[in-house]
Motif scaffolding. Structure first.
Motif, PDB file in Angstrom:
ATOM      1  N   ILE A 129      40.922  34.221  47.349  1.00 12.33           N
ATOM      2  CA  ILE A 129      41.411  35.389  46.613  1.00 12.33           C
ATOM      3  C   ILE A 129      40.207  36.188  46.143  1.00 12.33           C
ATOM      4  O   ILE A 129      39.326  35.651  45.457  1.00 12.33           O
ATOM      5  N   VAL A 130      40.166  37.471  46.498  1.00 15.17           N
ATOM      6  CA  VAL A 130      39.026  38.316  46.147  1.00 15.17           C
ATOM      7  C   VAL A 130      39.468  39.369  45.133  1.00 15.17           C
ATOM      8  O   VAL A 130      40.292  40.236  45.436  1.00 15.17           O
ATOM      9  N   GLY A 131      38.916  39.282  43.916  1.00 18.92           N
ATOM     10  CA  GLY A 131      39.196  40.272  42.882  1.00 18.92           C
ATOM     11  C   GLY A 131      38.167  41.394  42.896  1.00 18.92           C
ATOM     12  O   GLY A 131      37.353  41.510  43.816  1.00 18.92           O
ATOM     13  N   GLY A 132      38.173  42.195  41.858  1.00 19.15           N
ATOM     14  CA  GLY A 132      37.298  43.362  41.814  1.00 19.15           C
ATOM     15  C   GLY A 132      36.042  43.191  40.997  1.00 19.15           C
ATOM     16  O   GLY A 132      35.327  44.160  40.753  1.00 19.15           O
ATOM     17  N   GLY A 133      35.735  41.963  40.578  1.00 15.64           N
ATOM     18  CA  GLY A 133      34.589  41.730  39.699  1.00 15.64           C
ATOM     19  C   GLY A 133      33.243  41.829  40.404  1.00 15.64           C
ATOM     20  O   GLY A 133      33.138  41.689  41.626  1.00 15.64           O
ATOM     21  N   ASN A 134      32.206  42.039  39.607  1.00 11.25           N
ATOM     22  CA  ASN A 134      30.851  42.180  40.133  1.00 11.25           C
ATOM     23  C   ASN A 134      30.325  40.907  40.777  1.00 11.25           C
ATOM     24  O   ASN A 134      29.410  40.949  41.606  1.00 11.25           O
ATOM     25  N   SER A 135      30.885  39.755  40.426  1.00  7.18           N
ATOM     26  CA  SER A 135      30.361  38.488  40.940  1.00  7.18           C
ATOM     27  C   SER A 135      30.494  38.380  42.455  1.00  7.18           C
ATOM     28  O   SER A 135      29.747  37.635  43.085  1.00  7.18           O
ATOM     29  N   VAL A 136      31.425  39.119  43.058  1.00 13.02           N
ATOM     30  CA  VAL A 136      31.573  39.069  44.517  1.00 13.02           C
ATOM     31  C   VAL A 136      30.311  39.595  45.180  1.00 13.02           C
ATOM     32  O   VAL A 136      29.736  38.958  46.072  1.00 13.02           O
ATOM     33  N   THR A 180      33.096  31.703  41.714  1.00 13.40           N
ATOM     34  CA  THR A 180      32.118  32.539  41.020  1.00 13.40           C
ATOM     35  C   THR A 180      32.361  32.432  39.521  1.00 13.40           C
ATOM     36  O   THR A 180      33.455  32.037  39.086  1.00 13.40           O
ATOM     37  N   PRO A 181      31.363  32.758  38.695  1.00 11.54           N
ATOM     38  CA  PRO A 181      31.521  32.621  37.236  1.00 11.54           C
ATOM     39  C   PRO A 181      32.745  33.376  36.724  1.00 11.54           C
ATOM     40  O   PRO A 181      33.020  34.504  37.145  1.00 11.54           O
ATOM     41  N   THR A 182      33.489  32.743  35.831  1.00 14.82           N
ATOM     42  CA  THR A 182      34.708  33.357  35.304  1.00 14.82           C
ATOM     43  C   THR A 182      34.899  32.994  33.844  1.00 14.82           C
ATOM     44  O   THR A 182      34.455  31.929  33.390  1.00 14.82           O
ATOM     45  N   TYR A 208      37.220  37.299  39.878  1.00 14.43           N
ATOM     46  CA  TYR A 208      38.017  37.388  38.643  1.00 14.43           C
ATOM     47  C   TYR A 208      37.091  36.940  37.511  1.00 14.43           C
ATOM     48  O   TYR A 208      37.141  35.815  37.035  1.00 14.43           O
ATOM     49  N   ASP A 209      36.229  37.853  37.090  1.00 13.29           N
ATOM     50  CA  ASP A 209      35.138  37.495  36.182  1.00 13.29           C
ATOM     51  C   ASP A 209      35.569  37.426  34.724  1.00 13.29           C
ATOM     52  O   ASP A 209      34.973  36.711  33.929  1.00 13.29           O
ATOM     53  N   GLY A 210      36.588  38.196  34.339  1.00  7.60           N
ATOM     54  CA  GLY A 210      36.843  38.424  32.924  1.00  7.60           C
ATOM     55  C   GLY A 210      35.979  39.585  32.477  1.00  7.60           C
ATOM     56  O   GLY A 210      35.454  40.340  33.299  1.00  7.60           O
ATOM     57  N   SER A 250      43.004  41.375  45.956  1.00  3.72           N
ATOM     58  CA  SER A 250      43.820  41.941  44.874  1.00  3.72           C
ATOM     59  C   SER A 250      43.291  43.297  44.430  1.00  3.72           C
ATOM     60  O   SER A 250      43.893  43.954  43.585  1.00  3.72           O
ATOM     61  N   SER A 251      42.149  43.690  44.973  1.00  5.92           N
ATOM     62  CA  SER A 251      41.526  44.962  44.619  1.00  5.92           C
ATOM     63  C   SER A 251      40.822  45.509  45.859  1.00  5.92           C
ATOM     64  O   SER A 251      40.376  44.748  46.725  1.00  5.92           O
ATOM     65  N   SER A 252      40.718  46.825  45.950  1.00  2.00           N
ATOM     66  CA  SER A 252      40.007  47.443  47.068  1.00  2.00           C
ATOM     67  C   SER A 252      38.496  47.508  46.800  1.00  2.00           C
ATOM     68  O   SER A 252      37.727  47.834  47.698  1.00  2.00           O
TER      69      SER A 252
END
Length: 508
Positions: free
Chosen positions: A329-336, A492-494, A456-458, A358-360
């Motif tokens: 699952i790939v979110g929009g956070g900077n950790s990617v 990744t860190p969350t 999904y970093d928070g 979940s995000s572009s």
């Protein structure tokens, strides 16, 4: 013609009816020196579920404090739908000697019931005002119009309320004439500013003979807000030579301008569309405040409402025909972006892992990956995704929430043949419109056995209310899924407690 300022009451829709004490003191100090006749200070309400602040309930100590601060006639308002006849006396007894007028917010179809409430209020010695909503729809309510004659002798003021902020000056003239033909009661006007016509509509009402007009400092009020008190006073100063203390006016305007920077009331394109089509501001106000609802999606939802459509498009239901053991699952956070080399290395070692976005925002990092990829589309993600691909992407599928979708449907042109909807969201009892709910439901439909999260970093440092709300939604959904389906891991860190923290590097 009298002027009523209702900043604390109408502005409460943005602050939950809580205001800084120093701001309130500054407000009353300025109001005491301005040519205003009435100040509406809030609601007086029986207990409701949820949190509402002091100017929604106006308890006895608040009323006493206000009476000491103000030299104006004070007003409170009752919401007709929340008031029972037998509770009126108990509710209003503490207001005696402090409050001059009690206004009642009224759905036009409940006019006769409101008249019964008003008779009780009137018998206690208060002036009575009727704030009758949805004036743009009155011409199509013959029963309401025929009952207007019963208002005489009960209400002191009958307000035409432009609830949707969509009437024009000619409408004001026509409706004023219609109402005046049915009753002798003094008429007031309360305008909203969706189409930025609140001032001209108020001046038109005054020219027609309106006896009272509402306004709020900086236009603070529900949705797109109201006629600005400072604008009305400035216009009347020039037009009617009204004596205005501009030093006092400037001091209170400056104070509320600071508050406006935080809450951002005022009109915008969605409010303009809702006003022009007489659509409720409540929905728009909530949608505009949501980070993941863009103006594009809000306009589409409003367009569907104006046409009486549940949704503008229905898609085939997604039926998985492949088995995926693992999902990333790939979110929009900077950790990617920070760990993308490691994430790609993991995918090379696990080519059968399906990628679910979940995000572009981070999609472009994965353009060269051979893995099957899914894109969950909600809010404005369809428009964002369209900008990323110049041609039909390979091995890509768009997944949308079940029909009908509150915000309507937008399919990116490159996904027209590869878009599906889910049949239902049953993995949660709350936040079903969240994009996180959509992706978790997709995982369940795919019968995935292991799901790994990245991006999904928070949030770091201090976050605003909207981000906090989004964080709490995701936290609930992750914890609920981990408890009832299977546990979710983050590579990744969350900051999400609902995700088990692991490291992508440990898999390489």
């Amino acid at each position: 013609m009298k002027i009523l300022d209702c900043t604390l009451r109408d502005g409460g829709y943005y602050t939950n009816w809580d205001f800084d004490k120093h701001l309130v003191e500054s407000y009353f100090t300025a109001m005491n020196n301005l040519p205003l006749d009435y100040l509406e200070v809030g609601y007086r309400s029986p207990k409701l579920s949820g949190y509402y602040g002091e100017y929604f309930y106006c308890p006895d100590f608040v009323l006493k404090k206000i009476s000491e601060l103000s030299n104006k006639k004070l007003v409170i308002i009752l919401d007709e739908k929340n008031i029972q006849l037998e509770t009126v006396e108990e509710l209003l007894k503490p207001c005696l000697g402090i409050i001059t007028m009690v206004r009642i917010a009224i759905d036009p179809e409940q006019l006769l019931r409101a008249i019964d409430l008003a008779k009780k209020v009137k018998s206690m010695g208060f002036e009575v005002g009727f704030n009758v909503m949805y004036m743009s729809k009155w011409k199509n309510l013959p029963e309401f119009l025929s009952n207007l004659k019963h208002v005489d002798g009960v209400a002191d003021y009958f307000y035409m309320v432009d609830s949707y902020g969509g009437v024009y000056p000619n409408d004001v003239k026509e409706i004023y004439t219609l109402v005046r033909s049915q009753m002798k009661t003094k008429i007031g006007f309360h305008g909203h500013n969706n189409l930025e016509l609140a001032l001209i509509n108020a001046l038109t009402a005054i020219e027609c003979g309106a006896d009272m007009v509402d306004a709020t400092i900086t236009g603070m009020g529900r949705g797109a807000g109201n006629l600005k008190t400072e604008l009305l006073l400035t216009a009347l100063n020039q037009k009617e030579d009204l004596d205005v203390d501009f030093n006092a006016l400037s001091s209170v305007t400056d104070a509320f301008t600071q508050l406006q920077k935080e809450y951002e009331w005022g009109t915008n394109l969605p409010y303009m569309v809702s006003g022009a089509n007489s659509l409720p501001q409540k929905d728009v106000m909530e949608w505009v405040s949501k980070r993941y609802y863009s103006f594009n999606s809000i306009i589409r939802a409003l367009s569907n409402q104006s046409k009486g459509l549940k949704d503008n498009e229905k898609l085939a239901v997604y039926q998985p025909n492949e088995i995926y053991e693992k999902a990333l699952i790939v979110g929009g956070g900077n950790s990617v972006g920070e760990h993308i080399d490691a994430i790609k290395s993991y995918l090379l070692l696990n080519p059968d892992t399906v990628i679910i976005h979940s995000s572009s925002r981070n999609v472009s990092f994965f353009n060269e990956c051979v893995n099957r990829q899914f894109h969950c589309l909600a809010g404005n993600e369809g428009h964002r995704l369209e900008k990323i691909f110049n041609s039909i992407p390979n091995k890509r599928i768009a997944i949308l929430p079940p029909y009908p979708r509150t915000m309507g449907t937008y399919i990116p042109k490159n996904f027209k043949l590869n878009s599906y909807q889910l049949s239902e969201i049953n993995i949660t009892d709350k936040f079903k419109s969240s994009i996180t709910s959509l992706l978790l439901q997709l995982i369940k439909e795919m019968k995935v056995k292991e799901a790994i999260v990245c991006g999904y970093d928070g949030y770091n440092a201090e976050i605003d209310q909207n981000k906090l709300e989004l964080f709490n939604e995701n936290e609930y959904l992750f914890e609920n899924f981990s408890k009832n389906v299977f546990k979710l891991k983050s590579f990744t860190p969350t900051k999400y407690n609902g995700l088990i923290q692991e490291s992508v590097y440990s898999e390489l």
